[in-house]
Design an enzyme around this catalytic site. Structure first.
Site, PDB file in Angstrom:
ATOM      1  N   THR A 175       0.844  -1.186   0.000  1.00 28.39           N
ATOM      2  CA  THR A 175       0.000   0.000   0.000  1.00 28.39           C
ATOM      3  C   THR A 175       0.889   1.249   0.000  1.00 28.39           C
ATOM      4  O   THR A 175       2.042   1.174   0.396  1.00 28.39           O
ATOM      5  CB  THR A 175      -0.802  -0.099   1.308  1.00 28.39           C
ATOM      6  OG1 THR A 175      -1.537  -1.307   1.290  1.00 28.39           O
ATOM      7  CG2 THR A 175      -1.688   1.059   1.572  1.00 28.39           C
ATOM      8  N   ARG A 203     -12.968  -8.574  -1.859  1.00 26.15           N
ATOM      9  CA  ARG A 203     -12.320  -8.340  -0.549  1.00 26.15           C
ATOM     10  C   ARG A 203     -11.912  -6.869  -0.436  1.00 26.15           C
ATOM     11  O   ARG A 203     -11.290  -6.306  -1.335  1.00 26.15           O
ATOM     12  CB  ARG A 203     -11.104  -9.258  -0.411  1.00 26.15           C
ATOM     13  CG  ARG A 203     -10.290  -9.037   0.875  1.00 26.15           C
ATOM     14  CD  ARG A 203      -9.143  -8.056   0.677  1.00 26.15           C
ATOM     15  NE  ARG A 203      -8.226  -8.041   1.804  1.00 26.15           N
ATOM     16  CZ  ARG A 203      -7.279  -7.121   1.972  1.00 26.15           C
ATOM     17  NH1 ARG A 203      -7.138  -6.156   1.099  1.00 26.15           N
ATOM     18  NH2 ARG A 203      -6.475  -7.171   3.005  1.00 26.15           N
ATOM     19  N   VAL A 204     -12.265  -6.223   0.661  1.00 27.26           N
ATOM     20  CA  VAL A 204     -11.832  -4.855   0.908  1.00 27.26           C
ATOM     21  C   VAL A 204     -10.990  -4.877   2.171  1.00 27.26           C
ATOM     22  O   VAL A 204     -11.349  -5.518   3.159  1.00 27.26           O
ATOM     23  CB  VAL A 204     -13.044  -3.901   1.069  1.00 27.26           C
ATOM     24  CG1 VAL A 204     -12.580  -2.497   1.434  1.00 27.26           C
ATOM     25  CG2 VAL A 204     -13.847  -3.856  -0.224  1.00 27.26           C
ATOM     26  N   THR A 225      -0.194   0.374   6.575  1.00 25.81           N
ATOM     27  CA  THR A 225       0.087  -0.550   5.479  1.00 25.81           C
ATOM     28  C   THR A 225       0.282  -1.939   6.079  1.00 25.81           C
ATOM     29  O   THR A 225       0.625  -2.063   7.246  1.00 25.81           O
ATOM     30  CB  THR A 225       1.346  -0.114   4.700  1.00 25.81           C
ATOM     31  OG1 THR A 225       1.809  -1.221   3.922  1.00 25.81           O
ATOM     32  CG2 THR A 225       2.474   0.319   5.602  1.00 25.81           C
TER      33      THR A 225
END
Ligand code: GLY
Length: 305
Positions: A175, A203-204, A225
């Site tokens: 991320t 998927r979140v 992250t």
């Protein structure tokens, strides 16, 4: 005081990506800080910093984000303004270039905080976002490799993800995030990601969950992250900003947040944070997390891997 801190994700970077990642976070911090020097607000500078990271294919966000188990690219992002607690976020959106800009539009142009999937894409179309395929050849071939490894006898179960990531560290690639303080004392945090390699469609993760991957108050901002399934369960970004509001400096607050996450859920993560005096902090429980920061009084960006 003006200050910027960015991250390019926690995990284990392949050797050939280390220099690219260090340059990428440096460029993003410089872009955000130069914007502040030219009079941009923290909100504009944060969006500029995250866009620079999204547009850099070495990072897992925007162009070059990782692929789902079935080879698609679903993107998540969030942005939050400290003084007003305003926030916008997007989950599982496909075929746009800069999800951080869509998150900002959701914050500014709707009554909502989070739009997902098809609805997010429809809203992006309304706002004039162009069709864009963020999948790069490099990611597509990494995806083929990883899928092959898993199909050759490795079971793929979400409750085994940490074990899986220990064996295949390339599953977790970072991320990106940016936290900015402008000279009016405004703090803005933004985060963007493709999630975790081979995630299930739909998927979140933590990134668009306000409080988990992204959080800002008038006192502090943080961007996280790592494996979202851990970060969400300890509400990492809000926890770190709460520690800062209680008087803990951002470096110690970040370390305390990561220690708490490691003890409680034992999954991989990292976090960056900044307070309203421009003090920055970061911490991780993984091998790498490219971080770059700069503030008034420093003559160049500092980069840590
Ligand atoms: N931290 C990114 C994700 O888990 O989606």
């Amino acid at each position: 005081m003006r200050a910027v801190i960015v991250h390019g994700g926690s995990g284990k970077l392949k050797q050939h990506k280390i220099e690219r990642a260090k340059n990428g976070v440096k460029e993003a911090a410089e872009a955000a800080y130069n914007a502040l020097l030219s009079g941009a607000s923290a909100l504009d500078a944060c969006e500029i910093g995250v866009k620079s990271l999204e547009d850099n294919p070495v990072f897992n966000a925007g162009t070059g984000a990782v692929l789902t188990l079935d080879g698609r690219c679903e993107l998540d992002a969030a942005i939050m303004v400290g003084s007003t607690y305003s926030a916008g976020a997007v989950g599982g959106v496909e075929n746009i270039k800069n999800p951080i800009s869509l998150a900002r539009k959701i914050m500014e142009e709707t009554d909502h905080v989070l739009l997902v999937g098809e609805g997010a894409k429809k809203f992006a179309n309304l706002m004039g976002f162009e069709e864009y395929d963020p999948i790069t050849e490099e990611r597509r071939s990494e995806w083929k490799e990883l899928r092959k490894k898993l199909l050759l006898g490795e079971s793929y179960k979400w409750h085994k993800i940490n074990e899986l990531i220990r064996r295949f560290p390339e599953l977790l690639e970072g991320t990106v995030g940016c936290v900015v303080l402008d000279d009016k004392g405004e703090i803005v945090a933004g985060t963007s990601t493709g999630g975790v390699f081979l995630k299930l469609l739909g998927r979140v993760g933590d990134t668009p969950m306000i409080g988990a991957g992204t959080y800002t108050t008038p006192f502090a901002g943080a961007s996280a992250t790592g494996i979202g399934e851990g970060i969400m369960r300890v509400v990492l970004a809000k926890t770190v900003t709460d520690f800062i509001q209680m008087g803990v400096p951002p470096d110690m607050a970040s370390q305390a947040g990561i220690r708490m996450l490691t003890e409680r859920v034992g999954l991989s993560a990292g976090v960056i944070a900044l307070d309203r005096e421009g003090n920055v902090g970061f911490s991780k429980n993984t091998e790498n997390m490219p971080v770059a920061f700069i503030k008034d009084g420093m003559d160049k960006v500092e980069v840590v891997i």
